[in-house]
Design an enzyme around this catalytic site. Sequence first.
Site, PDB file in Angstrom:
ATOM      1  N   GLY A  46      -5.545  -0.488   6.975  1.00 38.39           N
ATOM      2  CA  GLY A  46      -5.648   0.648   6.068  1.00 38.39           C
ATOM      3  C   GLY A  46      -4.316   1.299   5.773  1.00 38.39           C
ATOM      4  CB  SER A  63      -1.186   0.667   1.368  1.00 39.27           C
ATOM      5  OG  SER A  63      -2.202   1.596   1.114  1.00 39.27           O
ATOM      6  CB  SER A  64      -0.664  -4.808   4.129  1.00 41.65           C
ATOM      7  OG  SER A  64      -2.033  -5.162   3.968  1.00 41.65           O
ATOM      8  CG  ASP A  75      -3.372   2.577  -1.409  1.00 39.80           C
ATOM      9  OD1 ASP A  75      -3.430   3.753  -0.981  1.00 39.80           O
ATOM     10  OD2 ASP A  75      -4.255   1.733  -1.212  1.00 39.80           O
ATOM     11  CG  HIS A  77     -12.803   7.149  -0.848  1.00 42.78           C
ATOM     12  ND1 HIS A  77     -13.356   6.004  -1.364  1.00 42.78           N
ATOM     13  CD2 HIS A  77     -12.486   6.863   0.435  1.00 42.78           C
ATOM     14  CE1 HIS A  77     -13.385   5.070  -0.429  1.00 42.78           C
ATOM     15  NE2 HIS A  77     -12.851   5.565   0.673  1.00 42.78           N
ATOM     16  N   GLY A 106      -4.790  -5.284   7.358  1.00 44.73           N
ATOM     17  CA  GLY A 106      -6.155  -4.869   7.637  1.00 44.73           C
ATOM     18  C   GLY A 106      -6.280  -3.566   8.388  1.00 44.73           C
ATOM     19  CB  SER A 136       3.301 -15.526   2.668  1.00 45.02           C
ATOM     20  OG  SER A 136       2.813 -14.611   3.634  1.00 45.02           O
ATOM     21  CG  ASP A 178      -7.234   7.019  -5.118  1.00 46.87           C
ATOM     22  OD1 ASP A 178      -8.458   7.027  -4.876  1.00 46.87           O
ATOM     23  OD2 ASP A 178      -6.478   6.088  -4.791  1.00 46.87           O
TER      24      ASP A 178
END
Length: 367
Positions: free
Chosen positions: A113, A115-116, A161, A28, A111, A61, A30
């Site tokens: 965390g 950074s998909s 990210d 947090h 989901g 997708s 950034d």
Amino acid sequence: MKQFVAVYGAEPDGVWAAPGRVNLIGEHTDYNDGFVLPFALPHRTVVGATRLDTPQWTVWSEQADEQITFDLSTRVPGWGAYVAGVVWVLREAGFDVPGANLAITSDVPLGAGLSSSAALESAVLTALVDLGGLDLPVDQRPRLAQQAENEYAGMPCGIMDQSASIRCRAGHALFLDCRTLEVEHIPFDVASAGLAVLVIDTRAPHRHVTGEYAARRASCEEAARALGVPALRDTTLSAVADLPDEVLRRRARHIVTENQRVLDTVDLLRSGQVREIGPLMTASHGSMRDDFEITVPEVDTAVEAALSAGAYGARMTGGGFGGCVLALVDATATDQVAAAVAEAFAARGYAPPEPFVAVPSAGATRL
């Protein structure tokens, strides 16, 4: 790319990939103009693409098991927003973005965390830039990918990210100054130190688009205004201690101390002291838990179990409220630490965690 051929009946013009990331330290910070230290994962989102002569984009997708077509005349919802947002932001920046058929597959866990979403944006951006021959230097690409996520997909993330997904190098962590966007590639060869970074996907629901992430960002901005500084990067612990609101005081304290932990970690890694960063990782987790209040019982349990099993340091990585934990461990102890976390989860009735060893990998590229 066999998936592209199956969907469109022909080989793509090219195949591009961009990785997920873990953040070694600097959570947090950034969007507070601070410092971060992520590295890219070997897990990647892969995009096969063929250029079209019309301003239309068809995207399939594998993860969503869905195909959509859009032309920017209407806003695209759901997962497609991360693709349409990239097209939109490139056009807003004045680029003649080519229409395209795209097929997307990924092994970046959703989901968790990791950074998909940034991996998806970065892979699509890299593909469209190459397909269109667009003059967009690599160091300018993360800002546009971030803008796509902020302004189109509606997630108020910082630039870490996308920077990691696009700019990381294998065997290194990316030391990023989020104000100047200057980067330094910090050697992070954990294997040569006899160590490993164990990532534990706690499988706790990771949903910060719903408002908690935005609330933390708003608190930081409010604290900066109260302190009379452009961003919390510009203040000190003594100034933060004078904030009258206790919640704002704790939120700001996390940012100030976390920035310092990033700088201290970089100093240790520059001098080859990899094992010594462990206590900084653990202190970071405590700050996220107590001052920023973004951890959940699953990630706290994973950190405690990893430390009890001999990890040199452990912390949650990512925006919080679920997701993954990093543990710095002896290379010979990954199974032992993973088993200890699994045992602790079973004792508390949590779903079994999913561990893997993270190897610092390269950023977005054409395959």
